[in-house]
Design an enzyme around this catalytic site. Structure first.
Site, mmCIF file in Angstrom:
data_model
loop_
_atom_site.group_PDB
_atom_site.id
_atom_site.type_symbol
_atom_site.label_atom_id
_atom_site.label_comp_id
_atom_site.label_asym_id
_atom_site.label_seq_id
_atom_site.Cartn_x
_atom_site.Cartn_y
_atom_site.Cartn_z
ATOM 1 N N GLY A 102 0.760 -1.246 0.000
ATOM 2 C CA GLY A 102 0.000 0.000 0.000
ATOM 3 C C GLY A 102 0.784 1.286 0.000
ATOM 4 O O GLY A 102 0.211 2.358 -0.274
ATOM 5 N N CYS B 109 -10.681 5.034 -29.882
ATOM 6 C CA CYS B 109 -11.900 5.761 -30.211
ATOM 7 C C CYS B 109 -12.835 5.930 -29.030
ATOM 8 O O CYS B 109 -13.980 5.465 -29.065
ATOM 9 C CB CYS B 109 -12.607 5.055 -31.363
ATOM 10 N N ARG C 192 3.764 -1.322 -5.664
ATOM 11 C CA ARG C 192 4.030 -0.046 -6.334
ATOM 12 C C ARG C 192 5.329 0.627 -5.875
ATOM 13 O O ARG C 192 6.080 1.161 -6.681
ATOM 14 C CB ARG C 192 2.845 0.885 -6.053
ATOM 15 N N GLU D 14 3.760 -6.930 1.688
ATOM 16 C CA GLU D 14 3.405 -7.210 0.286
ATOM 17 C C GLU D 14 3.527 -5.944 -0.565
ATOM 18 O O GLU D 14 2.540 -5.498 -1.163
ATOM 19 C CB GLU D 14 1.970 -7.734 0.222
ATOM 20 N N PRO D 15 4.705 -5.343 -0.649
ATOM 21 C CA PRO D 15 4.824 -4.104 -1.428
ATOM 22 C C PRO D 15 4.798 -4.376 -2.921
ATOM 23 O O PRO D 15 5.361 -5.359 -3.389
ATOM 24 C CB PRO D 15 6.199 -3.571 -1.005
#
Ligand code: LLP
Length: 424
Positions: free
Chosen positions: A244, A348, A282, A279-280
C-alpha cells in the site's frame, strides 16, 4: 530516486539513451531499470530489517500483480524477495522466477478450488484466507491429502485508507477479508478444522497511500485482535501487513519513505512477537519503469489546447482512464520549450486521455516522449482494445538492454479466434 535522467539532453534509462530502444524495439514500449528496482528493494528491505531476525526475519513478498514480468520478478528474487500472488497464473510466474515456494503467499477473495489445489501442490508458504467458506474448502482439500495448509485470516478493519475508491480495500463495504467484529468467531471456527494450520492474521487496506495514519489505525486494531486471539488460547505466530505504500506521481507529492514506514511499523507492532510479512508492489516497481511512446501528430484543438496524439493508448496504460491517475509526460529530447496540451491516445473514446490542459515539454510529430512512473500497474493492466496488440517490455541494465516481453501483434491475437462451421 530512479535511474531515468537526461544525459547530453537525451533521456536515458541508466546508461541507455531511450531513442536507441525505440529504434530497436519500436514504440510504445515499457522500459524498466534494473538498478532502480534493486535500489527500491534494498531501501525497503533495510527499512524493515530492525523488525526481526532469525525465524522472525520479515518476509517481503512482492505484489506480483503490480508487475508480473518474469525479468522483474527475477531481479526481486535475487534481492531475497518472495511473492504475494492472487491467481494460479501469478503463482506459476513466481515459481518460474525462482521464488521459493515457502516465500509465496496466496491472497485473493476468489481463489478457485483449482487454485487452492495448485497452492497445495506447490507447497506454498501461506494462504491468506478471506472468508469462512474459503477456509472450510481449503481445510477440506488439505485434510483429504492428509496435510495441513499454513494459513492466516485476512480481516477487514473498516478503516478509510484515504486513497482512490477503486483501490481502497479495507472499508466495511469492500469485498475483502472478514469483518473485524466477526474475526474472533471465524478464527475460532477455522482453527478447529483438520487440514488447516491457522497461525495468524493478514490485512491490506488499500494502495497508493500517501499518509501513514490509516495504516497505523489498522495495525492497532490488528494488535488488539492478536491479543484477544491469544487470550482465547490460539497460537499466533504470523501477521501479514500487506502493501500500500504510495509513490510520488507528480511534483509535490510526498509519500512516507520506507524508513518512516518501517519506524511506524516497529512502534505499532512492538511486543507482537510474530513473523511479519509485507506485500509491497508499487513502491518497488512504480518509479522503476516508463512507457516510451512516439507522438503521432499534434492536432489543433477546438477552443482548447492542442491535442498531442501519442502512439500509446489507454489499452497500454489504463491508469489515467480508469482512476484519473496522473503520469508525468516528458519529452525524450526536451528543447526547454513548454506547451499546454491535451495528451491523448488513438483509441476511439474520449476516455483515452492521459492528461488534460497539461503544462508539459513541447513535443512535435514524430518525437519521442515518456509517461513516468509506469513500472507498476502498467503493462500488466494492458488489453487489446481496438485490436491493438500487447506492448513490448524492455529491461535496462547499465549500458545494455534486453526485450523481456515480446510485442504481441494484433494478428497473433486474432489467430486464437475462429469462425465456426455454422457461420460458413
Ligand atoms: N497486497 C494485496 C492483498 C493487494 O490487494 C495489493 C494491491 C497489494 C498487496 C500491493 O499494493 P501496493 O503495494 O502496490 O499498493 N491497479 C491499481 C492498484 C490496485 C492495487 C490492488 N491491490 C492502480 O493502478 O493504482
Amino acid at each position: 530516486m530512479d535511474h531515468f535522467a537526461l544525459k547530453n539532453g537525451i533521456l536515458h534509462a541508466e546508461d541507455v539513451p531511450l531513442p536507441s530502444i525505440a529504434d530497436a524495439v519500436g514504440t510504445p514500449v515499457y522500459v524498466y531499470s534494473r538498478a532502480t528496482l534493486e535500489r527500491h528493494a534494498k531501501v525497503f528491505r533495510e527499512a524493515l530489517e530492525p523488525l526481526g531476525t532469525g525465524d522472525k526475519k520479515p518476509l517481503i513478498a512482492f505484489a506480483v500483480k503490480s508487475n508480473p514480468n518474469l525479468a522483474v520478478l527475477k531481479v526481486l528474487q535475487r534481492q531475497g524477495f518472495g511473492a504475494d500472488v492472487v491467481s494460479g497464473g501469478e503463482l506459476t510466474r513466481a515459481l518460474a522466477a525462482g521464488m521459493a515456494p515457502e516465500d509465496i503467499v496466496f491472497s485473493g477473495v476468489g481463489k478457485t478450488r483449482a487454485e487452492l489445489e495448485l497452492g497445495l501442490d506447490k507447497n506454498i508458504g501461506q494462504f491468506n484466507i478471506e472468508s469462512t467458506e474459503e477456509g472450510r474448502e481449503l481445510a477440506e482439500i488439505a485434510a483429504a491429502r492428509g496435510i495441513e495448509a499454513c494459513a492466516v485470516l485476512r480481516v477487514n478493519p473498516d478503516v478509510d485508507a484515504k486513497t482512490h475508491e477503486k483501490i481502497s480495500t479495507g472499508k466495511a463495504e469492500n469485498k475483502f477479508g472478514v469483518p473485524l467484529m466477526r474475526a474472533r468467531e471465524v478464527f475460532a471456527e477455522l482453527a478447529e478444522l483438520d487440514g488447516l494450520n491457522l497461525r495468524g492474521i493478514a490485512i491490506h487496506i488499500g494502495s497508493q497511500l500517501l499518509d501513514l495514519e490509516p495504516l497505523e489505525t489498522a495495525f492497532a486494531k490488528v494488535g488488539e485482535l492478536v491479543a484477544d486471539l491469544r487470550k482465547a488460547g490460539h497460537s499466533i505466530t504470523h501477521v501479514d501487513l500487506g502493501g500500500g505504500l504510495g509513490v510520488p506521481y507528480k511534483a509535490g507529492e510526498n509519500p512516507p519513505s520506507p524508513a518512516d514506514y518501517g519506524a511506524m511499523v516497529a512502534a505499532a507492532t512492538k511486543g507482537w512477537d510474530v513473523r511479519l510479512t509485507f506485500e509491497p508492489g508499487r513502491v518497488i516497481a512504480g518509479n522503476a519503469g516508463v512507457l516510451l511512446t512516439r507522438v503521432v501528430r499534434v492536432k489543433r484543438g477546438g477552443n482548447g489546447p492542442p491535442f498531442v496524439i501519442v502512439d500509446a493508448a489507454m489499452n497500454d496504460l489504463a491508469r489515467p482512464a480508469l482512476y484519473g491517475a496522473w503520469h508525468d509526460f516528458e519529452a525524450v529530447e526536451p528543447t526547454g520549450e513548454r506547451m499546454t496540451a491535451n495528451i491523448v491516445g488513438p483509441i476511439c473514446e474520449t476516455g483515452d486521455t492521459f492528461a488534460k490542459d497539461r503544462d508539459c515539454d513541447s513535443v512535435a510529430s514524430g518525437e519521442l516522449a515518456v509517461f513516468r512512473t509506469a513500472g507498476a500497474y502498467g503493462a500488466t493492466m494492458a488489453s487489446s482494445y481496438n485490436s491493438r496488440g500487447f506492448v513490448a517490455e524492455v529491461m535496462v541494465d547499465g549500458d545494455q538492454f534486453a526485450v523481456v516481453a515480446d510485442r504481441i501483434a494484433a494478428s497473433a491475437i486474432m489467430d486464437a479466434e475462429r469462425v465456426p462451421d455454422f457461420l460458413t
